[in-house]
Design an enzyme around this catalytic site. Structure first.
Site, PDB file in Angstrom:
ATOM      1  CG  HIS A 222      -2.071   0.871   1.204  1.00 28.65           C
ATOM      2  ND1 HIS A 222      -2.289   1.852   2.157  1.00 28.65           N
ATOM      3  CD2 HIS A 222      -3.107   0.979   0.338  1.00 28.65           C
ATOM      4  CE1 HIS A 222      -3.396   2.498   1.885  1.00 28.65           C
ATOM      5  NE2 HIS A 222      -3.914   2.003   0.784  1.00 28.65           N
ATOM      6  CE  LYS A 224      -1.219   4.913  -1.505  1.00 29.56           C
ATOM      7  NZ  LYS A 224      -1.834   4.344  -0.298  1.00 29.56           N
ATOM      8  CG  ASP A 229      18.240  12.923 -10.050  1.00 24.49           C
ATOM      9  OD1 ASP A 229      18.243  11.795 -10.567  1.00 24.49           O
ATOM     10  OD2 ASP A 229      18.123  13.988 -10.697  1.00 24.49           O
ATOM     11  CG  HIS A 399      -7.578   8.188   0.340  1.00 26.11           C
ATOM     12  ND1 HIS A 399      -6.265   8.098  -0.070  1.00 26.11           N
ATOM     13  CD2 HIS A 399      -8.032   6.917   0.408  1.00 26.11           C
ATOM     14  CE1 HIS A 399      -5.935   6.824  -0.256  1.00 26.11           C
ATOM     15  NE2 HIS A 399      -6.981   6.086   0.034  1.00 26.11           N
ATOM     16  CE  LYS A 401      -4.288   6.498   3.020  1.00 26.15           C
ATOM     17  NZ  LYS A 401      -5.660   6.165   3.052  1.00 26.15           N
ATOM     18  CG  ASP A 406      -0.516  17.776  22.928  1.00 27.86           C
ATOM     19  OD1 ASP A 406      -1.754  17.819  22.800  1.00 27.86           O
ATOM     20  OD2 ASP A 406       0.061  17.165  23.847  1.00 27.86           O
TER      21      ASP A 406
END
Length: 481
Positions: A222, A224, A229, A399, A401, A406
């Site tokens: 899952h 990404k 470089d 979507h 996450k 604080d």
């Protein structure tokens, strides 16, 4: 004759029950997961075992990642410069005791080295993110390493594939990794021009015509990750498809992604290489000079790149989430499309609420997976009853996450607040220690609240009996969703 049929059915059910017990207990798993699978195997005799074969079996205990972080040659200098002879981080002394504990937890559980000189840009809109990604690809001189769970050859993915093809023809090394299930719409003909140009492609956990019968189907990559470089890296929630610029059935797409420059790019690169060599099984070469140059541009943000997956039992990202929440003294902001906590996370959130921490949880307005969404509704209702503030984001599909605590700590990445991300998916998150950047993320949360509805006890009480039943029923299977 009827008696024989009844006896046969009785024997079948007895054998099914015995096999269910043997099957579930032969692998170490949480008690809640055991009961959930026993329920499935006994409610669906015979069929339940077919389901279990594909989505219930644990991954082999054999480590699929034959290349480890501490073995990645280009990482050795960074690790040595930040650790002592006892393998303890030496660059965390200026932080509070509780923050040092957090950094040590993530280092010991995942070898996630703290990097302190990073410059970070936050994206909440896909169009801006993909525009910058294309620019960075076009500016690449040495290599482009790109990995996504979902990658479609559409108006978003198509231009990226063409840009990768152009760079490969220029002599830039291009490695393209995607998940077999998430990238199932990506056909060989879509990748052929890139491969003919010299680029290399790979499909995590099989992309054969028979991927659907692979027992590892339930374990998905899952992550990404983009590393270019050794100077620019990307990590976050956006996949590559037109849905992520708001042109899908779910409408406007609200996500969170990061563009990173600095030493943290090295840790993203090491994660990509581990995934690549686990997939392609190529001979590992000494790539220190090629893939781990010193950053040209740096900033002041400290962060740790943390990965987790079903190949280990540590649940590193989950532990990071739980530790962050336990450190909260004033407030916690959580954004997640799926809120299905396991027992440990459930307890961490409840303890924070009961301790007087101002808990905010934001979820989408509608499901992309109905069964999962009903379980999410059940759990956020429990949180609301305890005193949490539940926000339903109404502008489009949420979507992101993200967790912010604080104004001091934050996590942005690919891991949802659910059992699948904690135990079944391969995930990667950036854990951030930077008051200014965390404040930016919290400001974004407050802006999102303007496009949200506060879900009160009255809202949940007025739901239909049928919806309440579906929520209760769905949460029974939450340990295996």
């Amino acid at each position: 004759m009827r008696d024989y049929i009844l006896i046969a059915i009785g024997i079948f059910l007895l054998v099914n029950t015995i096999l269910a017990v043997i099957t579930v207990f032969k692998e170490s798993r949480p008690v809640t997961s055991i009961w959930a699978w026993l329920l499935v195997l006994n409610l669906l005799p015979g069929i339940g075992f077919i389901i279990y074969y594909f989505v219930g079996r644990k991954i082999s205990q054999k480590n699929i990642f034959h290349l480890q972080t501490q073995e990645v040659y280009g990482m050795q200098g960074l690790i040595k410069s930040h650790t002592d002879e006892n393998h303890r981080q030496t660059n965390i002394g200026g932080y509070s005791h509780s923050t040092q504990q957090m950094m040590t937890l993530l280092f010991r559980s995942d070898f996630s080295i703290l990097t302190q000189r990073n410059d970070v840009k936050i994206y909440t809109d896909g169009k801006e993110k993909f525009a910058d990604l294309l620019k960075d690809i076009e500016n690449a001189k040495e290599f482009i390493h790109i990995q996504y769970y979902i990658f479609n050859n559409d108006e978003v993915g198509g231009p990226i594939l063409k840009a990768l093809e152009r760079k490969a023809r220029e002599g830039v090394e291009v490695r393209f990794l995607y998940d077999a299930v998430g990238g199932r719409k990506l056909k060989k003909r879509h990748l052929k021009p890139l491969e003919e140009a010299g680029g290399r492609t790979a499909s995590f956990f099989s992309k054969s015509p028979f991927w659907i019968v692979n027992f590892r189907l339930n374990f998905r990559n899952h992550r990404k990750i983009v590393a270019i470089d050794g100077q620019v890296g990307y990590v976050g929630g956006f996949n590559v498809a037109k849905e992520y610029i708001g042109k899908g059935d779910l409408g406007y797409w609200r996500d969170t992604h990061l563009r990173i420059q600095g030493d943290a790019v090295k840790t993203l690169e090491s994660r990509f290489l581990m995934d690549w060599y686990a997939t392609r099984k190529e001979k590992v070469k000494n790539f220190e000079r090629e893939y781990f140059p010193e950053p040209v541009h740096r900033g002041n943000t400290a962060m740790q790149i943390v990965s987790s997956g079903p190949d280990e039992d540590k649940d590193q990202i989950k532990m990071g989430y739980a530790k962050m929440i336990s450190m909260a003294k004033d407030h916690v902001y959580i954004q997640t499309p799926y809120f299905i906590p396991d027992e440990a996370m459930y307890s961490a959130v409840i303890m924070a609420i009961v301790s007087g921490v101002d808990m905010h949880i934001m979820i989408p307005p509608k499901p992309d997976h109905p069964f999962v969404y009903r379980a999410t509704e059940y759990f956020v209702k429990q949180m609301e009853q305890l005193g949490a503030k539940i926000h339903r984001y109404d502008k489009g599909f949420l979507h992101a996450k993200t967790i912010m605590v604080d104004g001091k700590y934050a996590s942005v990445g690919t891991a949802n607040m659910d059992v699948r991300s904690f135990a079944l998916n391969f995930e990667v998150n950036a854990f951030i220690y930077d008051d200014e950047l965390v404040s930016q993320l919290e400001a974004i949360y407050h802006r999102d609240m303007e496009d949200s509805t506060l879900l009160t006890a009255e809202y949940f009480n007025n739901q239909s009996r049928w919806k309440k039943f579906r929520q209760e029923f769905s949460r029974l299977f939450s340990p295996i969703l």
